[in-house]
Design a protein around this motif. Structure first.
Motif, short mmCIF file in Angstrom:
data_model
loop_
_atom_site.label_atom_id
_atom_site.label_comp_id
_atom_site.label_asym_id
_atom_site.label_seq_id
_atom_site.Cartn_x
_atom_site.Cartn_y
_atom_site.Cartn_z
N ILE A 5 0.85 -1.18 0.00
CA ILE A 5 0.00 0.00 0.00
C ILE A 5 0.89 1.24 0.00
N LEU A 49 -2.34 -0.96 -3.84
CA LEU A 49 -3.40 -0.04 -3.43
C LEU A 49 -2.75 1.30 -3.08
N PRO A 76 -6.49 0.02 -7.07
CA PRO A 76 -7.51 0.69 -6.28
C PRO A 76 -6.92 1.91 -5.57
N ALA A 114 -9.68 -1.14 2.72
CA ALA A 114 -8.48 -1.58 2.00
C ALA A 114 -8.59 -3.05 1.64
N ALA A 117 -11.10 -3.50 -1.18
CA ALA A 117 -10.57 -2.98 -2.44
C ALA A 117 -9.54 -3.95 -3.03
N LEU A 118 -8.68 -4.49 -2.18
CA LEU A 118 -7.67 -5.45 -2.66
C LEU A 118 -8.32 -6.74 -3.14
N SER A 121 -9.93 -6.08 -6.54
CA SER A 121 -8.88 -5.96 -7.55
C SER A 121 -8.35 -7.35 -7.94
#
Length: 136
Positions: A5, A49, A76, A114, A117-118, A121
């Protein structure tokens, strides 16, 4: 392998604390204090991310988001700001941000966003891979 990240936020203390919290949660982290520094890190490292402050000293976060989308539309991006406004949130989502958080934010909420989103993705990458396989 842990996801990486990238935190792009000019508030140095906050940037370091977020990196530490995300590292404690099992993520690899990179930190940048300007938009240009963040874009350079993104281009030189495998980033999964981006946590992006809306207001940076050298460029607006939405401009950084546009460049990220041009470079890699699949990463993301979560926009974070202390200056939250509905119109900025809407614009960020139109430009491809996956979420928008106001400061100060709750760490548990950030970790949940997070993680989701990961996950999303990774699923998109897997769907693309499977589609390529079925075409061959």
């Amino acid at each position: 392998m842990a996801a990486t990240i990238l935190i792009i936020d000019d508030e140095q203390t906050l940037n370091h604390f977020v990196q530490a919290d995300l590292s404690d949660a099992g993520y690899e982290t990179l930190g940048a204090f300007t938009g240009h520094e963040g874009l350079a890190l993104m281009r030189s490292h495998a980033v999964d991310l981006v946590l992006l402050d809306q207001r940076l000293p050298d460029m607006h976060g939405l401009d950084v988001l546009k460049v990220i989308r041009e470079d890699d539309p699949d990463i993301p991006v979560i926009i974070v700001t202390a200056h939250g406004a509905v119109d900025c949130a809407v614009e960020a989502m139109k430009l491809g941000a996956c979420d928008y958080l106001g400061k100060p934010y709750n760490l548990d909420k950030l970790l949940l966003i997070a993680s989701k989103a990961l996950e999303a993705s990774a699923m998109r990458r897997e769907v693309r891979r499977l589609r390529r396989e079925t075409r061959n």
